[in-house]
Design an enzyme around this catalytic site. Structure first.
Site, PDB file in Angstrom:
ATOM      1  N   GLU A 272       0.885  -1.174   0.000  1.00 46.37           N
ATOM      2  CA  GLU A 272       0.000   0.000   0.000  1.00 46.37           C
ATOM      3  C   GLU A 272       0.911   1.209   0.000  1.00 46.37           C
ATOM      4  OE1 GLU A 272      -1.562   3.202   0.742  1.00 46.37           O
ATOM      5  OE2 GLU A 272      -1.599   2.529   2.821  1.00 46.37           O
TER       6      GLU A 272
ATOM      7  N   CYS B 121      -2.422   7.998   4.783  1.00 47.11           N
ATOM      8  CA  CYS B 121      -2.425   7.788   3.331  1.00 47.11           C
ATOM      9  C   CYS B 121      -3.791   8.092   2.744  1.00 47.11           C
ATOM     10  CB  CYS B 121      -1.988   6.366   2.992  1.00 47.11           C
ATOM     11  SG  CYS B 121      -2.859   5.099   3.908  1.00 47.11           S
TER      12      CYS B 121
END
Length: 988
Positions: free
Chosen positions: A747, A781
């Site tokens: 990720e 994020c």
């Protein structure tokens, strides 16, 4: 009275009220008669009612005829089964432009304002004065409630204070009007005529029960001038009660300011209490004790409560105890018990009963008679524009009636209007039941304790087998106390050293990673042993040695270890949260949510492994076919610092429960929290070598971990550049020493955008924008770093956004009132500052916050807002990972979607709109992994919102989702021929 006598008197009062009610209603074909007919029509169908009210709520933001016609078509289209054919046909012909469109817009706004004036007394003080004059002619008193947008900036809070002061100054004229003894005198003589209701949350943009002392301090600063003026001019001030989470703080402010010497002897203040809350009777007892100590009475406005749906939804979403009574008759019973308490103690708690329910009113009259309470010592309160026939009856019975009288700009006051309409037309509404004609008076007067309602209000979907760990409710004093105590305990452990853990043995090194408190960089949180490539190889060897045994442990037993880990983390919840506050700079709620997510990962992946382990057989006579999964081997978990427990735990738990063995390599900035997770794993009793703890510098040990041929899986969360480098390195397959292709799960961040439509609720959009962009200093994020705002609302949105950013409290993370804490370290701070400097060359820096002394204390960066940002600029394309928001203007939704999709990332996104058609279009065309509609774009929950993106945001499936574990396993099929000499055993 005995209970039977009291009930007979209550019923007698109720029958008298019904007998006195004028049932003729307004004359036929008058404006009031038409209003009633339309109201009854909208009440007749739930879907039609909701859609019309949604249109009324959106109308203030609709700036042109085309938008009004579009929304009418869309909302009525969603209730087409309830709308007659001739209306459906007419809706499709609604003009959007030209004279017809302008006439439609005028008619919609005019009719909405007409409806608003039924429930809102005026849009300015002169109009309110005229409304009050008319009420006084009917011998009705008043309390004025100020309407307006939600307070999300300190400038708005200052404006609200000025409005209250202007209101009190404007209403003082009433003191010169002729006396109306019924409403201007009580049992002790003349009483104040002016009565104002104050919402405390409107006086502080950061009103938050997590910091009751800080909230009280700021609210009282703005409240004191209002109370001084009220005392000087002879007015009563009532403190309104809002949602449950604000209750204790509101009570605390009420008691605090009225205990100050200046106001201690002032009897003309009051507070609302809500009978639908289970806490209310306890709160009344505490108020009584406080009033006796204070020595001067206060008013108590007893109401049923206006947030029932909200409270049940919030409780269901957070899996918290429901604070309200779940059945209407339970609220009614509580109302009568509280009424008795107030009548018993009317000399200290002066009663005001806010209800249109004749049963509740009759019970109050009966209890007043029982306790010999003078009629002038209490009053009834009702809503402006509702139940006028009952008001007149009580006046004729010589009882004081006060009207809750809202005022403010009509169209922006629609939120209040919609709530009143929903209340007036709900199935549980007494007014609807009493005017509907199908409910008998005896049923309406029934004792609530004798009512047998089996179905509960607000039934929610069946509870799934997996339930998210509830977040801590920091509005509760006990929760705040536990968190403060945990922070104090953890500080005593500052500076300790922590070893590596390889094969379940501590390995103390001679070189260390110093973990620094980002809120105070002079404080060393801990010193963790720093691994070298040699220890990396040893950890891989330990994990490889443990793999064969661990692989063959049953899925059920492996799942059991994860559930033990979850139990340990529950027991250590506040301690783990405290470590994150102090080592990662996470504010209280962010740290608590991190622990809850770690627990969720353990519980969810345990359940998922049991599901995946169920046999999948496809047998036929003479042949058995068995499909199953087996682990890949040694897994390296490389985790980030921004979710130092949840992400590290999630990736580790997924690898472990699927039968892999693990080397945990945490981020250099947060190795102590990772050490605490290793303690949790050891407490749970996982076998030796299954999990190994290896803190170290990524550039030093990373290549060994990624390139070693015995590693089968690499699970990584971090930056794009590092993620792509890992993927490239892992793709090399030296076949002479490595006989598998490594699986990389990565990720890698995002450049996340939220679009603000022209009809968006800007109260919600601005608040969500601030939360998304600046929560945890923008270091998620999923954080919102681009606001794409449509032209019609761009200027308004930007102005409110900047003021909201100014209102944030930048403070050390361990301060409960911190809206925004530090960034993770000095390196990150310098990187973000350099990007801000570069941004100044390509856009307008519209706001840069001040830090004061914090600049020298820790790694702080204040919120920054850029406007006039080009979509293709650095600010519009590059991930900054800090409290920096780029605002981009779009001429329409087509351009907004093009901008939103125009980056290399596809992680999270958001859309704020009240157009059903636009929402459906954005669902199809906004290409991100997690899309959020009309809410902030951060805060994904395991199973509810599995998290992850695509394009350059990630490799692999979503964490916390039903296919995440599949990345850690290899599917196999075993086929066995069971036929022997023409004979096959039975399959039964």
């Amino acid at each position: 009275m005995t209970a039977g006598e009291r009930e007979r008197r209550t019923l007698a009062y109720g029958r008298e009220i019904f007998a006195r009610v004028d049932r003729h209603g307004p004359p036929a074909f008058t404006a009031a008669w038409v209003d009633d007919r339309l109201m009854n029509w909208t009440m007749s169908d739930e879907s039609l009612k909701v859609q019309l009210f949604r249109f009324v709520d959106a109308l203030p933001r609709l700036t042109d005829p085309a938008a009004i016609a579009q929304h009418l078509r869309e909302y009525l289209g969603q209730a087409e089964n309830a709308v007659p054919w001739w209306i459906r046909a007419g809706v499709n012909l609604l003009p959007a432009r030209g004279l017809g469109g302008r006439m439609l817009a005028w008619a919609a706004r005019t009719n909405a304002e007409h409806l608003a004036r039924r429930f809102i007394a005026g849009s300015n003080v002169p109009e309110v004065l005229e409304s009050i004059r008319q009420q006084r002619q009917r011998k009705l008193s008043f309390t004025v409630d100020l309407l307006g947008e939600a307070t999300i900036t300190e400038a708005e809070a200052d404006g609200v204070q000025r409005q209250y002061i202007d209101l009190l100054n404007g209403l003082r004229l009433i003191n010169d009007w002729p006396e109306v003894p019924l409403i201007d005198r009580d049992h002790q003589g003349p009483m104040p005529r002016v009565n104002v209701s104050v919402k405390l949350s409107a006086l502080f943009s950061q009103f938050d029960p997590i910091d009751p002392e800080g909230t009280t301090r700021i609210v009282c600063q703005r409240l004191r001038p209002i109370l001084r003026l009220a005392r000087q001019t002879g007015a009563i001030v009532n403190f309104d009660m809002e949602q449950y989470s604000f209750k204790d703080t509101t009570l605390h402010i009420f008691r605090t300011i009225l205990s100050e010497p200046e106001f201690r002897d002032w009897p003309h203040a009051g507070i609302a209490v809500q009978a639908y809350l289970k806490d209310t009777e306890h709160d009344l007892e505490q108020l009584l004790a406080w009033v006796k100590e204070r020595g001067s009475p206060v008013w108590i406005r007893l109401v049923k409560g206006a947030y029932w749906d909200y409270e049940t939804v919030i409780a269901a979403q957070n899996d918290w105890p429901v604070p309200v009574w779940m059945k209407k008759h339970e609220s009614d019973e509580c109302f009568e018990r509280c009424t008795r308490f107030l009548m018993e103690n009317y000399r200290h708690l002066r009663p005001a009963f806010g209800s249109h329910n004749v049963r509740s009113i009759s019970a109050a009259l009966s209890l007043a008679e029982e306790y010999s309470v003078p009629p002038e010592a209490y009053e009834f309160q009702m809503l402006y524009g509702m139940g006028d026939e009952f008001k007149d009856v009580l006046v004729n019975m010589n009882r004081r009636v006060r009207i809750y009288t809202p005022y403010g700009r009509l169209l922006p006051g629609m939120a209040y209007l919609v709530r009143r309409l929903l209340e007036n037309t709900s199935n549980e509404s007494f007014l609807r039941a009493s005017s509907g004609g199908d409910t008998t008076e005896e049923k309406l007067l029934m004792n609530p304790s004798a009512v047998n309602h089996s179905p509960k209000n607000g039934q929610h979907a069946p509870t799934p087998s997996f339930r998210n760990e509830p977040l801590s409710d920091f509005s509760r004093e006990e929760t705040r106390r536990k968190m403060s105590a945990a922070l104090d305990r953890v500080r005593h452990f500052f500076g300790r050293t922590y070893p590596l853990i390889i094969n379940d043995r501590p390995v103390m090194m001679t070189h260390f990673i110093d973990s620094v408190n980002p809120s105070n960089t002079k404080q060393i949180v801990g010193r963790c042993s720093k691994a070298t490539p040699k220890q990396a190889v040893e950890a891989i060897q330990a994990a490889k040695a443990a793999f064969d045994t661990w692989r063959d442990v049953s899925p059920e037993e492996r799942a059991g270890y994860l559930r033990k880990m979850a139990r340990v983390m529950r027991d250590r919840r506040f301690e783990l949260s405290a470590w994150m506050v102090l080592e990662a700079g996470k504010p209280w709620r962010e740290a608590d949510a991190d622990v809850a997510e770690a627990i969720d990962f353990c519980e969810y992946y345990a359940a998922e492994m049991i599901r995946l382990a169920k046999p999948h057989d496809r047998n036929v006579p003479g042949e058995d076919n068995h499909y199953f999964y087996e682990p890949r081997g040694v897994a390296v978990v490389i985790s980030p610092w921004n979710f130092p427990l949840a992400i590290l735990c999630g990736m580790t738990a997924a690898a472990v429960v699927t039968g892999n063995t693990v080397i945990m390599k945490p981020a250099e900035q947060t190795p102590v929290i990772a050490s605490k997770l290793m303690e949790v794993i050891q407490q749970a009793g996982l076998p030796r070598g299954v999990v190994n703890y290896l803190p170290g510098v990524g550039e030093e040990v990373g290549p060994t971990l990624v390139n070693h041929p015995d590693v089968a899986v690499i699970a990584f969360t971090g930056s794009l550049n590092v993620g792509l480098s890992i993927n490239h390195s892992a793709s090399a397959t030296p076949t002479n020493v490595q006989h598998h292709v490594k699986r990389v799960i990565a990720e890698m961040g995002g450049k996340n955008a939220f679009i603000v439509d022209a009809d968006a609720d800007l109260d919600e959009a601005v608040k969500a924008a601030v939360d998304s962009a600046f929560g945890y200093a923008g270091q998620k994020c999923s954080a919102g770093s681009r606001a794409i705002v449509l032209e019609p609302v761009y200027e308004v949105f930007v102005n409110r956004l900047i003021e909201a950013a100014k209102s944030l409290t930048v403070a050390a993370a361990d301060s409960p009132g911190a809206s925004l804490g530090p960034v993770i370290d000095e390196e990150a701070r310098q990187r973000i500052l350099s990007m801000i400097e570069a941004g100044k060359k390509e856009a307008t820096l519209a706001y840069a916050g001040e830090l004061g002394d914090l600049k020298e204390q820790g790694s702080f960066i204040a919120p920054h807002v850029f406007t006039d940002v080009s979509p293709n600029s650095m600010l519009g394309q590059e991930e900054i990972f800090g409290p920096v928001l780029a605002v981009i203007r779009a001429k329409d939704l087509d351009e907004a979607l093009q901008i939103a999709n125009g980056t290399k990332y596809a992680l999270t996104g958001g859309f704020f709109s009240r157009s059903p058609n636009n929402i459906e279009r954005v669902k199809r065309q906004f290409r991100v992994g997690n899309l959020y509609i009309n809410r902030k774009i951060t805060g994904a929950l395991v199973d509810r919102q599995p998290f992850g993106g695509f394009k350059l945001s990630g490799i692999g499936s979503k964490a916390g989702g039903p296919d995440y574990l599949l990345q850690f396993v290899l599917p196999r099929v075993i086929t066995e021929n069971t036929m022997r000499r023409g004979f096959a055993p039975t399959t039964e």
